[in-house]
Design an enzyme around this catalytic site. Structure first.
Site, PDB file in Angstrom:
ATOM      1  N   HIS A  18       0.840  -1.213   0.000  1.00 53.90           N
ATOM      2  CA  HIS A  18       0.000   0.000   0.000  1.00 53.90           C
ATOM      3  C   HIS A  18       0.874   1.262   0.000  1.00 53.90           C
ATOM      4  O   HIS A  18       0.591   2.237  -0.701  1.00 53.90           O
ATOM      5  CB  HIS A  18      -0.903   0.025   1.251  1.00 53.90           C
ATOM      6  CG  HIS A  18      -1.853  -1.127   1.352  1.00 53.90           C
ATOM      7  ND1 HIS A  18      -1.997  -1.891   2.494  1.00 53.90           N
ATOM      8  CD2 HIS A  18      -2.721  -1.655   0.448  1.00 53.90           C
ATOM      9  CE1 HIS A  18      -2.917  -2.815   2.302  1.00 53.90           C
ATOM     10  NE2 HIS A  18      -3.359  -2.710   1.069  1.00 53.90           N
ATOM     11  N   LYS A  42     -18.392  -5.858  10.874  1.00 50.15           N
ATOM     12  CA  LYS A  42     -17.298  -6.752  10.469  1.00 50.15           C
ATOM     13  C   LYS A  42     -16.109  -6.534  11.394  1.00 50.15           C
ATOM     14  O   LYS A  42     -15.645  -5.408  11.564  1.00 50.15           O
ATOM     15  CB  LYS A  42     -16.893  -6.428   9.019  1.00 50.15           C
ATOM     16  CG  LYS A  42     -16.761  -7.676   8.162  1.00 50.15           C
ATOM     17  CD  LYS A  42     -16.654  -7.312   6.712  1.00 50.15           C
ATOM     18  CE  LYS A  42     -15.286  -7.657   6.168  1.00 50.15           C
ATOM     19  NZ  LYS A  42     -15.093  -7.180   4.808  1.00 50.15           N
ATOM     20  N   ARG A  91      -2.092  -6.714  -7.884  1.00 51.11           N
ATOM     21  CA  ARG A  91      -1.000  -7.682  -7.751  1.00 51.11           C
ATOM     22  C   ARG A  91      -1.081  -8.803  -8.770  1.00 51.11           C
ATOM     23  O   ARG A  91      -0.073  -9.328  -9.205  1.00 51.11           O
ATOM     24  CB  ARG A  91      -1.031  -8.324  -6.345  1.00 51.11           C
ATOM     25  CG  ARG A  91      -0.506  -7.444  -5.255  1.00 51.11           C
ATOM     26  CD  ARG A  91      -0.942  -7.962  -3.909  1.00 51.11           C
ATOM     27  NE  ARG A  91      -2.392  -7.905  -3.793  1.00 51.11           N
ATOM     28  CZ  ARG A  91      -3.079  -8.214  -2.711  1.00 51.11           C
ATOM     29  NH1 ARG A  91      -2.446  -8.636  -1.642  1.00 51.11           N
ATOM     30  NH2 ARG A  91      -4.387  -8.113  -2.684  1.00 51.11           N
ATOM     31  N   SER A 129      -2.514  -8.067   3.332  1.00 50.39           N
ATOM     32  CA  SER A 129      -2.884  -7.786   4.721  1.00 50.39           C
ATOM     33  C   SER A 129      -3.244  -9.091   5.428  1.00 50.39           C
ATOM     34  O   SER A 129      -2.945  -9.270   6.611  1.00 50.39           O
ATOM     35  CB  SER A 129      -4.075  -6.823   4.771  1.00 50.39           C
ATOM     36  OG  SER A 129      -3.728  -5.591   4.209  1.00 50.39           O
TER      37      SER A 129
HETATM   38  P1  ADP Z   1      -9.888  -3.803   0.157  1.00 48.73           P
HETATM   39  O1  ADP Z   1     -10.472  -4.297   1.431  1.00 48.73           O
HETATM   40  O2  ADP Z   1     -10.623  -2.655  -0.450  1.00 48.73           O
HETATM   41  O3  ADP Z   1      -9.526  -4.850  -0.852  1.00 48.73           O
HETATM   42  P2  ADP Z   1      -7.092  -3.606   0.910  1.00 48.73           P
HETATM   43  O4  ADP Z   1      -6.688  -2.888   2.137  1.00 48.73           O
HETATM   44  O5  ADP Z   1      -6.953  -5.096   0.940  1.00 48.73           O
HETATM   45  O6  ADP Z   1      -8.555  -3.115   0.624  1.00 48.73           O
HETATM   46  O7  ADP Z   1      -6.307  -3.052  -0.346  1.00 48.73           O
HETATM   47  C1  ADP Z   1      -6.449  -1.736  -0.812  1.00 48.73           C
HETATM   48  C2  ADP Z   1      -5.882  -1.642  -2.231  1.00 48.73           C
HETATM   49  O8  ADP Z   1      -4.497  -1.967  -2.203  1.00 48.73           O
HETATM   50  C3  ADP Z   1      -6.513  -2.613  -3.222  1.00 48.73           C
HETATM   51  O9  ADP Z   1      -6.575  -1.988  -4.492  1.00 48.73           O
HETATM   52  C4  ADP Z   1      -5.541  -3.775  -3.245  1.00 48.73           C
HETATM   53  O10 ADP Z   1      -5.602  -4.486  -4.471  1.00 48.73           O
HETATM   54  C5  ADP Z   1      -4.230  -3.026  -3.109  1.00 48.73           C
HETATM   55  N1  ADP Z   1      -3.154  -3.847  -2.552  1.00 48.73           N
HETATM   56  C6  ADP Z   1      -3.189  -4.717  -1.527  1.00 48.73           C
HETATM   57  N2  ADP Z   1      -1.979  -5.276  -1.305  1.00 48.73           N
HETATM   58  C7  ADP Z   1      -1.141  -4.730  -2.233  1.00 48.73           C
HETATM   59  C8  ADP Z   1       0.251  -4.925  -2.558  1.00 48.73           C
HETATM   60  N3  ADP Z   1       1.026  -5.780  -1.892  1.00 48.73           N
HETATM   61  N4  ADP Z   1       0.757  -4.198  -3.580  1.00 48.73           N
HETATM   62  C9  ADP Z   1      -0.035  -3.331  -4.274  1.00 48.73           C
HETATM   63  N5  ADP Z   1      -1.338  -3.113  -4.034  1.00 48.73           N
HETATM   64  C10 ADP Z   1      -1.895  -3.801  -3.032  1.00 48.73           C
END
Ligand code: ADP
Length: 151
Positions: A18, A42, A91, A129
């Protein structure tokens, strides 16, 4: 006109993947608002308030970046902040399929909102995450995967 992007996500927790997307987003946008979404029904692993306060510290030296939390439709948050772009990271093809559906719904809700996708860097490809939460739950050191402190 200022280019304002909302970077929405659960960020449970905010990872180096992120972090990299936000920093590269600054090459495109004048202002980025990191919006931590949460849903009272949630259960999260890391508290929203903790993630938000740590992120504010991490980006304190970058005035173009701000942090907010929300519990409503992402498109409504974008409107509220005058953001006409959404920033998202990709990803793999699983992310792509998921993002495609969200984008289609968002286009119905807020046609002027454009989503910009940045491909992750190879070194962040495997970071999610979910995996970081699992590592933390079982006492492993997560400092290598996150830009913020959880102590
Ligand atoms: P959500 O619950 O909306 O999926 P996330 O917190 O999991 O939110 O992710 C937010 C954004 O960051 C999404 O577009 C996700 O695809 C992207 N993302 C998550 N992990 C990575 C990573 N390792 N590299 C690049 N983008 C990522």
């Amino acid at each position: 006109m200022k280019k304002i992007a909302l970077f929405p996500g659960s960020f449970d927790p905010f990872t180096n993947g992120h972090y990299d997307i936000v920093n590269r987003g600054l090459l495109i946008f004048d202002q980025i608002i990191i919006a931590i979404g949460h849903n009272t029904t949630k259960k999260r692993y890391f508290e929203v308030a903790k993630i938000a306060s740590e992120l504010k510290k991490v980006f304190a030296h970058k005035p173009q970046i701000s942090v907010t939390t929300y519990e409503e439709l992402t498109t409504d948050v974008a409107k509220k902040h005058n953001a006409t772009f959404l920033l998202r990271g990709l990803r793999n093809s699983t992310d792509f399929e998921y993002e495609k559906s969200i984008d289609q719904i968002n286009k119905d809700l807020y046609p002027e909102l454009e989503t910009v996708f940045l491909m992750t860097k190879p070194e962040n490809m495997a970071i999610s995450s979910t995996i970081v939460r699992e590592l933390h739950k079982f006492g492993a050191d997560i400092t290598k995967y996150v830009p913020i402190s959880f102590t």
